[in-house]
Design an enzyme around this catalytic site. Structure first.
Site, short mmCIF file in Angstrom:
data_model
loop_
_atom_site.label_atom_id
_atom_site.label_comp_id
_atom_site.label_asym_id
_atom_site.label_seq_id
_atom_site.Cartn_x
_atom_site.Cartn_y
_atom_site.Cartn_z
N HIS A 46 29.35 63.15 51.33
CA HIS A 46 28.29 63.05 50.33
C HIS A 46 27.80 61.62 50.22
CE1 HIS A 46 26.14 62.79 46.62
NE2 HIS A 46 27.13 62.24 45.97
N CYS A 75 27.20 66.69 42.49
CA CYS A 75 26.97 66.35 43.89
C CYS A 75 27.88 67.13 44.84
CB CYS A 75 27.17 64.85 44.11
SG CYS A 75 26.09 63.83 43.08
N ASN A 97 20.78 58.90 46.87
CA ASN A 97 21.75 59.92 46.49
C ASN A 97 20.98 61.12 45.96
OD1 ASN A 97 23.59 61.57 45.12
ND2 ASN A 97 24.78 59.87 44.31
#
Length: 346
Positions: free
Chosen positions: A265, A123, A295
């Protein structure tokens, strides 16, 4: 001599300046209720624990490369350009183990023989890829770089896993960086980044790679999907992102009070809120889109940048702090002053 990662990466040559952003989401929306029809969970639990109402899912005929091409086209339109010198694709879900996905994306964009390669940092991948792109520009190896974060996380998530199935979504975002002057609006600041391989198994696909190839035929099906130790990841994500964000702010010569927007994030709602709280940045200065996209791993940061720009949450002159964390474990942060004249292409 002890130096921070930000000090080690102080730009020496031309700066990388943001000139365009774009995003692409698959049309299919998957609600919590749809997921909970097969999971031991509830809409209320998912909303409360991870802050997600729905996420996007790509059709099985749609690949990461397909999503990347669409986001890249939109970023190039946003920047008003038709060619680039390099393309860096951040992804955890490449179209194939071999070859890399970036060259095929570049080909489909009509970019000819341009430099094109993948970056894998979970990520944190998009911020890592942006650091690599900034390095290419600083070194004089490229004057314009297209950075893409794209994921089809649905390809590596067990739909029966209560820990991961509600969390992840599919999507892509992209950004055009061009050579400019350090300190001008849109120029990326120093990068604070790092990794901790001692926790590589905190977010891992156990089977399918070179490490477990002797179990290729005997490993349980679940080992070919993402496994995550959620509580441990939560703890490290908050600590590492908070530290990296402070490093990036210090390198920029700002104070945290001067940060107008925190782009963090979208790991889950509680992690993002905990990082903002640890930094003392209020919710009204912390844009979020996780409720509707989930996500999206390496696509998370560019998607949020594009959405915040489109919604007017990013305005020219805003001091923007960007930070991400992912598998590896890996983390990265940087800063910029949002430039004028950018219209996000969604």
């Amino acid at each position: 001599m002890n130096v921070s990662s930000a000090e080690l990466r102080e730009p020496q040559g031309p700066a990388a300046v943001v000139t365009g952003v774009g995003s692409h989401l698959p049309p299919r929306r998957v609600t919590n209720d749809e997921l909970c029809s097969r999971l031991d969970s509830s809409d209320a639990w998912i909303r409360e624990r991870i802050g997600i109402q729905e996420r996007r899912r790509a059709d099985t005929a749609v690949s990461t490369g397909d999503l990347a091409v669409e986001a890249a086209r939109r970023a190039m339109r946003s920047a008003g350009v038709t060619d680039v010198d390099a393309l860096v694709l951040a992804t955890t879900t490449p179209d194939h183990h071999c070859p890399a996905t970036a060259p095929a994306v570049a080909h489909r964009l009509g970019l000819g023989d341009t430099i094109a390669f993948d970056v894998t940092a979970g990520c944190a991948g998009f911020v890592y890829a942006s650091a690599v792109a900034a390095g290419l520009i600083s070194a004089g190896s490229a004057r314009r770089v297209l950075v893409v974060g794209a994921e089809t996380m649905s390809a590596i998530i067990d739909s029966d896993d209560r820990a991961t199935a509600p969390l992840f979504g599919d999507g892509a975002g992209a950004m055009v960086l061009e050579a400019g002057l350090a300190g001008q609006d849109g120029s990326l600041g120093s990068f604070a980044w790092g990794s901790d391989g001692s926790l590589a198994d905190a977010i891992v696909i156990p089977a399918g790679g070179a490490r477990e190839r002797d179990r290729r035929d005997t490993a349980p099906a679940s080992d070919f999907f993402v496994h995550m130790r959620g509580n441990e990841v939560f703890r490290h994500a908050v600590r590492r992102m908070t530290h990296a964000a402070r490093e990036a702010v210090e390198a920029a010569g700002w104070t945290l009070d001067e940060v107008d927007r925190l782009i963090v994030h979208q790991a889950n709602g509680r992690i993002a809120a905990s990082v903002a709280d640890a930094l003392g940045i209020p919710p009204e200065r912390t844009p979020s889109n996780i409720a509707h996209v989930g996500n999206t791993a390496a696509a998370s940061v560019p998607l949020l940048l594009a959405h915040a720009a489109d919604e007017g949450q990013l305005k020219p002159g805003h001091r923007v702090l960007v930070v991400a964390f992912g598998s590896g474990l890996a983390w990265a942060a940087t800063s910029l002053v949002w430039p004028p004249g950018i219209t996000a292409e969604l």
